[in-house]
Design an enzyme around this catalytic site. Structure first.
Site, PDB file in Angstrom:
ATOM      1  N   LYS A  22       0.837  -1.198   0.000  1.00 28.38           N
ATOM      2  CA  LYS A  22       0.000   0.000   0.000  1.00 28.38           C
ATOM      3  C   LYS A  22       0.878   1.258   0.000  1.00 28.38           C
ATOM      4  O   LYS A  22       0.526   2.264  -0.611  1.00 28.38           O
ATOM      5  CB  LYS A  22      -0.914   0.010   1.227  1.00 28.38           C
ATOM      6  N   ARG A  51      -6.682  -7.897  -9.390  1.00 27.76           N
ATOM      7  CA  ARG A  51      -7.369  -9.159  -9.680  1.00 27.76           C
ATOM      8  C   ARG A  51      -8.841  -8.870  -9.912  1.00 27.76           C
ATOM      9  O   ARG A  51      -9.280  -7.739  -9.789  1.00 27.76           O
ATOM     10  CB  ARG A  51      -7.225 -10.104  -8.492  1.00 27.76           C
TER      11      ARG A  51
HETATM   12  P1  ADP Z   1      -7.736  -4.034   3.406  1.00 27.01           P
HETATM   13  O1  ADP Z   1      -6.769  -4.074   2.267  1.00 27.01           O
HETATM   14  O2  ADP Z   1      -7.221  -4.672   4.660  1.00 27.01           O
HETATM   15  O3  ADP Z   1      -9.107  -4.518   3.002  1.00 27.01           O
HETATM   16  P2  ADP Z   1      -8.359  -1.244   2.896  1.00 27.01           P
HETATM   17  O4  ADP Z   1      -7.290  -0.241   2.899  1.00 27.01           O
HETATM   18  O5  ADP Z   1      -8.847  -1.707   1.554  1.00 27.01           O
HETATM   19  O6  ADP Z   1      -7.894  -2.486   3.789  1.00 27.01           O
HETATM   20  O7  ADP Z   1      -9.588  -0.705   3.732  1.00 27.01           O
HETATM   21  C1  ADP Z   1     -10.694  -1.520   4.028  1.00 27.01           C
HETATM   22  C2  ADP Z   1     -11.811  -0.681   4.640  1.00 27.01           C
HETATM   23  O8  ADP Z   1     -11.351  -0.041   5.827  1.00 27.01           O
HETATM   24  C3  ADP Z   1     -12.324   0.448   3.780  1.00 27.01           C
HETATM   25  O9  ADP Z   1     -13.308   0.026   2.867  1.00 27.01           O
HETATM   26  C4  ADP Z   1     -12.901   1.381   4.830  1.00 27.01           C
HETATM   27  O10 ADP Z   1     -14.151   0.934   5.293  1.00 27.01           O
HETATM   28  C5  ADP Z   1     -11.934   1.239   5.968  1.00 27.01           C
HETATM   29  N1  ADP Z   1     -10.878   2.287   5.885  1.00 27.01           N
HETATM   30  C6  ADP Z   1      -9.686   2.175   5.270  1.00 27.01           C
HETATM   31  N2  ADP Z   1      -8.981   3.316   5.377  1.00 27.01           N
HETATM   32  C7  ADP Z   1      -9.734   4.161   6.094  1.00 27.01           C
HETATM   33  C8  ADP Z   1      -9.564   5.512   6.555  1.00 27.01           C
HETATM   34  N3  ADP Z   1      -8.456   6.207   6.320  1.00 27.01           N
HETATM   35  N4  ADP Z   1     -10.570   6.074   7.272  1.00 27.01           N
HETATM   36  C9  ADP Z   1     -11.702   5.381   7.553  1.00 27.01           C
HETATM   37  N5  ADP Z   1     -11.912   4.134   7.145  1.00 27.01           N
HETATM   38  C10 ADP Z   1     -10.959   3.518   6.427  1.00 27.01           C
END
Ligand code: ADP
Length: 664
Positions: free
Chosen positions: A116, A291
């Site tokens: 990330k 993916r």
């Molecule tokens: P992972 O890869 O573990 O799934 P993500 O970065 O895709 O993590 O985030 C998953 C979820 O977490 C998002 O859809 C959102 O609901 C929450 N999230 C992620 N970053 C933030 C943030 N900066 N503030 C609030 N919620 C967040």
């Protein structure tokens, strides 16, 4: 185009990829673990190869075994699905080295987006907006504390290599940062082997809006609009929809173009998803998944395209079938993820046999991508997803109605599922009003997850009438095969002249006794229920479908019986009852199943009896634990334990006999 592809996955996604392959005349090769020999994806494939024992690390993550199967089968390409090896750059490289096309992006793009932090550095250069945060290489406590102060609390600690919400911690107070970092590091190290952390401002009420992108090897890249995946539980998607409600077309275009820029920045090829958080009209990049996503069907339903077909075309070196200006969308789609899990037990995965499974029938508006069939076992080894239910209609309001109807019509029994929970979300007025953000489920928790309520009288009535009907059917069968089929002793309606003929049912509901007395009447039955009497007429049982007139109203339900367990499905409700049959208790019934087998693979955690011991019906004998859930095996009747086959700590597989029991 390819003649034969191997699908390095299982469950619904393996089946979904095979459906497209079949439509295109491509032969499918399945791979499977020892636990999946009888699985749906194996049955659907043209050929199937065993790749190892049940644990994923030894089978579906065993790249060498999968490549060997690909070679042996003559498959020209491998579709990795999602999860497992789908974002594994080393596997993509090994495939290429073996002369087999990996149906996915180039390994360098997988690597760049797999971190990330690295992805954010690239996005910054491509001028894609980011959530304010820190993704530097300095990882000391002092550096992160300093960054958190600049970002402003609350901050979100994330694992750079993260996925599935692992290694994520919200920190509201500077004093809690060090502990949260340590915990996130530990979790990230175990899950991903990499404990690099990053920080983001924690947005209070964001929506998760993601863009589906596609690129080919000829310099073309497009976006296939967006999906809103804001209905989440613990940062994991539960319901997804397309398009995102209320998104202005200008924002949609802006986000789409930013996502295409993200894909171009890593020389992307194939299907990918660029994820953003959206709040107060602004959007921020969070990550890119390299993916096909679980929720891709909602995009398919609004665009009328088959994304797996596009993946195959691109992997075969062909250009994208459509340019950006040619892409259109129509209507609104929802997807819900049906899981074998128990919302009443904090969504603990449930395992066991899916005794009854009838998807909704409306094939024009409802699509079901299933990975298991009726009678299949959801095992301890893999993700407990049963199916994805996807609905479509002209606009969001109509699609919400379709979703509610489809959930109400979907019948599942034999295993705990989240069906009732999904229905509660779909029925919620705030959901219908599109008042959604990632806090939706937490905010409406009390309504979405009410404490377990007793089975209502209607449920008890359905259960009693179904049991009577079954008994009637059995009696009729017996009469037909007897010497005198017209004997009055075979009368099945239980009614006798001048006699208040009755039948007592002893149901148990969450530990409470719920007796039902049925009085036979010339034209039906009177049921004495805990809340008062009810008259029933014209009960008809067709398979597990029961219809009857109750107090003058025509009602129907599905009643599924599994030994003494009854599941009653009625209008989206799932009610469970245990039948306490006195004839079983006395040991008089010859039907007592005295085979005491493990209900699922797991570990013996307690043995409460010794060989030679006499036991009474219902006495706990042995406890098996699987997926953090304990299952107690009890004596099916009064009797003696002839032998105990396992000790505490022993692993057991499903169906293995745990004890030898002799009924007295
Ligand atoms: P992972 O890869 O573990 O799934 P993500 O970065 O895709 O993590 O985030 C998953 C979820 O977490 C998002 O859809 C959102 O609901 C929450 N999230 C992620 N970053 C933030 C943030 N900066 N503030 C609030 N919620 C967040």
């Amino acid at each position: 185009m390819f003649d034969k592809i191997l699908i390095a996955n299982r469950g619904e996604i393996a089946c979904r990829v095979m459906r497209t392959a079949r439509r295109l005349g491509i032969r499918s090769v399945a791979v499977y673990s020892e636990a999946d020999a009888g699985a749906m994806h194996v049955a659907m494939a043209d050929e199937a190869f065993l790749i190892g024992p049940p644990p994923a690390a030894a089978s579906y993550l065993n790249g060498a075994a999968i490549l060997a199967a690909a070679k042996a089968s003559g498959a020209e390409a491998i579709h990795p699905g999602y999860g497992f090896l789908s974002e594994n750059a080393a596997f993509a490289e090994a495939s290429a080295a073996a002369g087999i096309v990996f149906i996915g992006p180039p390994p360098a793009a997988i690597r760049a987006m797999g971190s990330k932090a690295e992805a954010k550095r690239l996005m910054e250069q491509a001028e894609v907006p980011l959530v304010p945060g820190y993704h530097g290489s300095g990882q000391s406590l002092a550096e992160l504390q300093d960054a958190a102060r600049r970002i402003g609390y609350p901050v979100l600690v994330k694992a750079s290599a993260g996925g599935g919400g692992k290694g994520m911690r919200v920190v509201a107070d500077p004093a809690a940062l060090a502990d949260a970092m340590a915990a996130a590091r530990r979790e990230a190290k175990t899950a991903f082997g990499d404990d690099t952390l990053l920080l983001e401002r924690y947005l209070e009420r964001p929506r998760h809006v993601e863009i589906q992108v596609f690129a080919d090897g000829h310099g073309n890249a497009v976006y296939l609009f967006e999906r809103d995946c804001s209905i989440q539980r613990r940062h994991q998607k539960v319901i997804e929809e397309a398009p995102a409600p209320g998104l202005a077309d200008s924002v949609r275009r802006f986000m789409g173009e930013a996502a295409v820029a993200a894909a171009r920045a890593v020389d992307y090829r194939g299907a990918g998803t660029v994820e953003f958080l959206y709040q107060d009209g602004q959007f921020f990049f969070i990550e890119m998944n390299t993916r096909l996503q679980v929720e891709h069907p909602v995009t398919e339903l609004i665009t009328g395209l088959d994304l797996v077909e596009w993946q195959l075309l691109v992997a075969a070196g062909r250009p994208l079938p459509l340019a950006q200006e040619q892409l259109t969308r129509h209507g609104h789609a929802f997807e819900v993820r049906l899981y074998a899990e128990d919302p009443a037990k904090d969504f603990l995965p449930a395992i066991g046999r899916l005794k009854h499974f009838r998807p909704p029938a409306d094939s024009r508006h409802v699509r079901l991508d299933a990975g298991v069939r009726e009678g299949d076992v959801v095992s301890v080894h893999y993700d407990p997803m049963i199916a994805k239910l996807i609905v479509w209609d002209d606009d969001r309001a109509a699609a919400v109605r379709r979703l509610r109807r489809a959930l109400g019509d979907c019948e599942l029994a034999g295993i705990a599922t989240n069906l009732g929970f999904l229905s509660a979300v779909a029925e919620h007025p705030a959901f219908a009003a599109a008042e959604i953000d990632t806090g939706f489920i937490e905010r409406h928790r009390a309504q979405l997850l009410p404490p377990p309520a007793p089975v209502p009288p209607l449920g008890l009535a359905f259960a009693a009438l179904a049991l009577l009907s079954w008994r009637g059917q059995e009696a009729r069968r017996a009469a037909q095969s007897s010497a005198d089929p017209h004997s009055p002793w075979h009368l099945t309606n239980g009614w006798r002249l001048n006699d208040d003929n009755r039948h007592d049912f002893h149901f148990v509901d969450g530990g409470e006794r719920r007796p039902v007395v049925v009085h036979f009447r010339p034209d039906g039955w009177r049921l004495d229920l805990p809340d008062g009497p009810l008259t029933a007429r014209h009960a008809q049982l067709d398979g597990s479908r029961l219809a009857a007139e109750l107090n003058g109203e025509r009602r129907s339900a599905t009643v599924v019986r599994d030994g003494s367990q009854l599941t009653i499905l009625h209008a989206g409700h799932v009610w469970q009852l245990t039948l306490d049959d006195p004839s079983l208790r006395s040991g008089a019934d010859d039907d007592v199943d005295t085979r005491l087998a493990a209900p699922m693979p797991g570990t013996v955690v307690q043995v409460q009896v010794k060989a030679g011991q006499t036991v009474t019906r219902g006495q706990p004998l042995i406890v098996v634990e699987a997926m953090k859930m304990e299952h107690t095996i009890v004596a099916p009747a009064d009797g003696t334990i002839a032998a105990v086959h396992f000790r505490t700590g022993d692993p057991v597989s499903e169906g293995q006999e745990l004890l030898s029991f002799e009924a007295s």
